[in-house]
Design an enzyme around this catalytic site. Structure first.
Site, PDB file in Angstrom:
ATOM      1  N   TYR A 139       0.849  -1.200   0.000  1.00  0.00           N
ATOM      2  CA  TYR A 139       0.000   0.000   0.000  1.00  0.00           C
ATOM      3  C   TYR A 139       0.877   1.239   0.000  1.00  0.00           C
ATOM      4  O   TYR A 139       1.874   1.291   0.721  1.00  0.00           O
ATOM      5  CB  TYR A 139      -0.904   0.027   1.250  1.00  0.00           C
ATOM      6  CG  TYR A 139      -2.355   0.003   0.858  1.00  0.00           C
ATOM      7  CD1 TYR A 139      -2.927   1.111   0.250  1.00  0.00           C
ATOM      8  CD2 TYR A 139      -3.132  -1.133   1.041  1.00  0.00           C
ATOM      9  CE1 TYR A 139      -4.250   1.079  -0.163  1.00  0.00           C
ATOM     10  CE2 TYR A 139      -4.454  -1.163   0.629  1.00  0.00           C
ATOM     11  CZ  TYR A 139      -5.017  -0.057   0.025  1.00  0.00           C
ATOM     12  OH  TYR A 139      -6.317  -0.086  -0.390  1.00  0.00           O
ATOM     13  N   GLU A 145      -0.548   4.925  -0.393  1.00  0.00           N
ATOM     14  CA  GLU A 145      -1.337   6.139  -0.625  1.00  0.00           C
ATOM     15  C   GLU A 145      -0.443   7.367  -0.511  1.00  0.00           C
ATOM     16  O   GLU A 145       0.378   7.463   0.396  1.00  0.00           O
ATOM     17  CB  GLU A 145      -2.475   6.233   0.398  1.00  0.00           C
ATOM     18  CG  GLU A 145      -3.612   5.269   0.096  1.00  0.00           C
ATOM     19  CD  GLU A 145      -4.668   5.265   1.196  1.00  0.00           C
ATOM     20  OE1 GLU A 145      -4.386   5.764   2.290  1.00  0.00           O
ATOM     21  OE2 GLU A 145      -5.756   4.748   0.930  1.00  0.00           O
ATOM     22  N   ASP A 172      -7.402  13.414 -24.909  1.00  0.00           N
ATOM     23  CA  ASP A 172      -7.452  12.030 -24.436  1.00  0.00           C
ATOM     24  C   ASP A 172      -6.900  11.165 -25.561  1.00  0.00           C
ATOM     25  O   ASP A 172      -7.605  10.859 -26.525  1.00  0.00           O
ATOM     26  CB  ASP A 172      -8.906  11.677 -24.109  1.00  0.00           C
ATOM     27  CG  ASP A 172      -9.071  10.230 -23.674  1.00  0.00           C
ATOM     28  OD1 ASP A 172      -8.091   9.460 -23.750  1.00  0.00           O
ATOM     29  OD2 ASP A 172     -10.194   9.882 -23.262  1.00  0.00           O
ATOM     30  N   THR A 223      -4.751   5.949 -21.640  1.00  0.00           N
ATOM     31  CA  THR A 223      -4.600   4.608 -21.103  1.00  0.00           C
ATOM     32  C   THR A 223      -3.208   4.128 -21.491  1.00  0.00           C
ATOM     33  O   THR A 223      -2.606   4.627 -22.439  1.00  0.00           O
ATOM     34  CB  THR A 223      -5.633   3.628 -21.714  1.00  0.00           C
ATOM     35  OG1 THR A 223      -5.567   3.753 -23.129  1.00  0.00           O
ATOM     36  CG2 THR A 223      -7.037   3.939 -21.236  1.00  0.00           C
ATOM     37  N   LYS A 225      -3.445   0.269 -24.601  1.00  0.00           N
ATOM     38  CA  LYS A 225      -3.915   0.121 -25.984  1.00  0.00           C
ATOM     39  C   LYS A 225      -2.695   0.105 -26.905  1.00  0.00           C
ATOM     40  O   LYS A 225      -1.845  -0.752 -26.751  1.00  0.00           O
ATOM     41  CB  LYS A 225      -4.937   1.205 -26.288  1.00  0.00           C
ATOM     42  CG  LYS A 225      -6.159   1.060 -25.364  1.00  0.00           C
ATOM     43  CD  LYS A 225      -7.244   2.099 -25.581  1.00  0.00           C
ATOM     44  CE  LYS A 225      -8.364   1.907 -24.565  1.00  0.00           C
ATOM     45  NZ  LYS A 225      -9.382   2.963 -24.651  1.00  0.00           N
ATOM     46  N   ARG A 252      -2.825  -2.567 -18.010  1.00  0.00           N
ATOM     47  CA  ARG A 252      -4.075  -1.804 -17.909  1.00  0.00           C
ATOM     48  C   ARG A 252      -3.893  -0.719 -16.866  1.00  0.00           C
ATOM     49  O   ARG A 252      -3.630  -1.010 -15.697  1.00  0.00           O
ATOM     50  CB  ARG A 252      -5.229  -2.713 -17.497  1.00  0.00           C
ATOM     51  CG  ARG A 252      -5.468  -3.853 -18.443  1.00  0.00           C
ATOM     52  CD  ARG A 252      -6.832  -4.454 -18.237  1.00  0.00           C
ATOM     53  NE  ARG A 252      -7.813  -3.688 -18.967  1.00  0.00           N
ATOM     54  CZ  ARG A 252      -8.066  -3.847 -20.266  1.00  0.00           C
ATOM     55  NH1 ARG A 252      -7.408  -4.736 -20.973  1.00  0.00           N
ATOM     56  NH2 ARG A 252      -8.976  -3.110 -20.859  1.00  0.00           N
TER      57      ARG A 252
HETATM   58  C1  LIG Z   1     -10.400   3.277 -23.828  1.00  0.00           C
HETATM   59  C2  LIG Z   1     -10.650   4.735 -23.646  1.00  0.00           C
HETATM   60  C3  LIG Z   1     -10.816   5.295 -22.371  1.00  0.00           C
HETATM   61  C4  LIG Z   1     -11.106   4.508 -21.130  1.00  0.00           C
HETATM   62  O1  LIG Z   1     -10.288   3.601 -20.732  1.00  0.00           O
HETATM   63  P1  LIG Z   1     -10.669   2.472 -19.656  1.00  0.00           P
HETATM   64  O2  LIG Z   1      -9.304   2.061 -19.280  1.00  0.00           O
HETATM   65  O3  LIG Z   1     -11.458   1.463 -20.401  1.00  0.00           O
HETATM   66  O4  LIG Z   1     -11.423   3.112 -18.553  1.00  0.00           O
HETATM   67  C5  LIG Z   1     -10.897   6.671 -22.262  1.00  0.00           C
HETATM   68  N1  LIG Z   1     -10.853   7.444 -23.359  1.00  0.00           N
HETATM   69  C6  LIG Z   1     -10.739   6.945 -24.591  1.00  0.00           C
HETATM   70  C7  LIG Z   1     -10.706   7.880 -25.751  1.00  0.00           C
HETATM   71  C8  LIG Z   1     -10.644   5.566 -24.787  1.00  0.00           C
HETATM   72  O5  LIG Z   1     -10.570   5.080 -26.020  1.00  0.00           O
END
Ligand SMILES: *Cc1c(COP(=O)(O)O)cnc(C)c1O
Length: 417
Positions: A55, A57, A201, A227, A230, A236
């Site tokens: 942990y 925090e 994003d 993220t 991807k 993740r």
């Molecule tokens: C996949 C995605 C997210 C969210 O990601 P999670 O890890 O599934 O919560 C946010 N914004 C965009 C543009 C995405 O493609």
């Protein structure tokens, strides 16, 4: 898998069996879901490490528990590597995933009822960009821009006009299903004109940015979220990058604003992934993702498929199947049975419902990781065409499924023995 799985087999044969089946599936099928990838064995090992036991925090040097001698170093390394990789001023590596990362940004800058302006969900935006079912649409006044009906492209003039009308506190650029490069400078101009913060994003295309195959939003945006799992090919999780002046607000919003202790095993795996992403091999990888998407687009166009915007500049294609007389869901089902895994997806101005829309989304990040190049993408395109032309032909689908599995043997993905 990373390491042997003997202990899981002993302790929990049920889960062992399911993991093995999923491993098989990931090996035998051609995975074309645009948000997915294969991480390296090194990333898998870090994810499965004892760092999960700790942990912590707070932030390095400012924790609420003792025993942080090692964890602080892990988190600092992850931060430094992210800063170097993306040339960012400040980075927070603690968000559990992309959705919490975006929520933290809203918490840092907005009060309930404030206005945000993002891309509409059915046009390729994300749930967290103000969709009605998401907290981002329920707690904030969410306005949306759409794509051009004629070209399928982002209409910057429309964004400017909407922004002038609704005076958003935050403008969001970024998407989950848009096949073209974004003009961050234009977004910056619009944000400046209306006095909004610019949030980019880049969840989908962060790997392309890291590898130099897509322009970086970092110089233009106030805040960039992504993220890590991807195209970036990490565990993740998610990170938030921002200008130095916003660092304290972002950190406070992540913890204690919306989260508790960070997932240190994930932080370590991110650090590994950032190191991998800084190599020349990763730059080649990112370039190949785009080449592969173009090769697939070319094959599908030749076969009469209707691609939104007519092609792609990134890792994904959005295909409108209306002219093929098959729905997105029907096509995705048949393709999965043939070993070609895609997801059904709404197309801009879709006349069908989101549960069974008119399109499919196809991405090349995962297959590029396992070594597919243009020649393999032409083959994939021919298979897609064959299945979509006869989605009810079970014999054909079974045959293609067997061909796909045999084909995949020559392209073992990382992390799967
Ligand atoms: C996949 C995605 C997210 C969210 O990601 P999670 O890890 O599934 O919560 C946010 N914004 C965009 C543009 C995405 O493609």
């Amino acid at each position: 898998m990373a390491g042997t799985m003997d202990d899981i087999r002993q302790t929990d044969p049920d889960i062992y069996d399911l993991i093995k089946q999923e491993e098989r599936r990931q090996f035998d099928k051609i995975r074309l879901i645009a948000s997915e990838n294969y991480v390296s064995s090194a990333v898998l090992q870090a994810t499965g490490s004892v760092l999960t036991n700790k942990y912590s925090e707070g932030y390095p040097g400012r924790r609420y528990y003792e025993g942080q001698q090692i964890i602080d170093q892990v988190e600092r390394l992850a931060i430094e590597r992210a800063i170097d990789l993306f040339d960012a001023e400040h980075v927070n590596v603690q968000p559990y995933s992309g959705s919490p990362a975006n929520l933290a940004v809203y918490l840092a800058f907005l009060k309930p009822g404030d206005t945000i302006l993002g891309m509409a969900l059915p046009h390729g935006g994300h749930l967290t960009h103000g969709a009605a079912v998401s907290i981002s649409g329920r707690y904030f006044q969410a306005e949306h821009y759409t794509l051009s009906r004629e070209t399928g492209l982002i209409d910057y003039q429309q964004i400017l006009e909407k922004a002038r009308q609704c005076r958003p506190k935050i403008i969001i650029a970024g998407h989950s299903a848009y096949p073209r490069i974004l003009d961050f400078e234009k977004f910056r101009e619009i944000a400046d004109e209306v006095g909004a913060l610019l949030l980019v994003d880049m969840a989908h295309f962060a790997g392309l940015v890291a590898g130099g195959a897509h322009p970086s939003p970092v110089p233009w945006a106030d805040v960039v979220t992504t993220t890590t799992h991807k195209s970036l090919r990490g565990p993740r999780g998610a990170i938030i990058m921002c200008k130095r002046e916003y660092g304290a607000a972002i950190d406070k919003a992540v913890f204690p604003g919306i989260q508790g202790g960070p997932h240190n095993n994930t932080t370590a795996a991110m650090a590994v992934a950032f190191r991998e992403a800084a190599t020349p091999e990763f730059a080649d990888y990112a370039g190949q993702i785009v080449k592969n998407a173009r090769a697939l687009a070319e094959t599908l166009c030749k076969r009469g498929f209707d691609l939104i915007t007519g092609g792609t500049d990134n890792h994904l294609l959005l295909v409108d199947l209306t002219n093929k007389k098959v729905t997105g869901k029907q096509a995705a089902r048949a393709l999965d049975m043939a070993g070609l895994v895609v997801n059904y997806n709404a197309v801009p101005f879709d006349k069908r419902k989101p549960g069974n829309p008119s399109g499919i989304r196809i991405g090349t990040s995962a297959v590029t990781t396992r070594g597919f190049k243009e020649a393999e993408m032409f083959q994939v395109g021919e298979w897609i065409n064959a299945v979509v032309s006869e989605p009810e032909n079970e014999r054909l689908i079974t045959e293609i499924g067997a061909d796909v599995a045999a084909f995949c043997k020559a392209f073992p993905p990382p992390g799967i023995a």
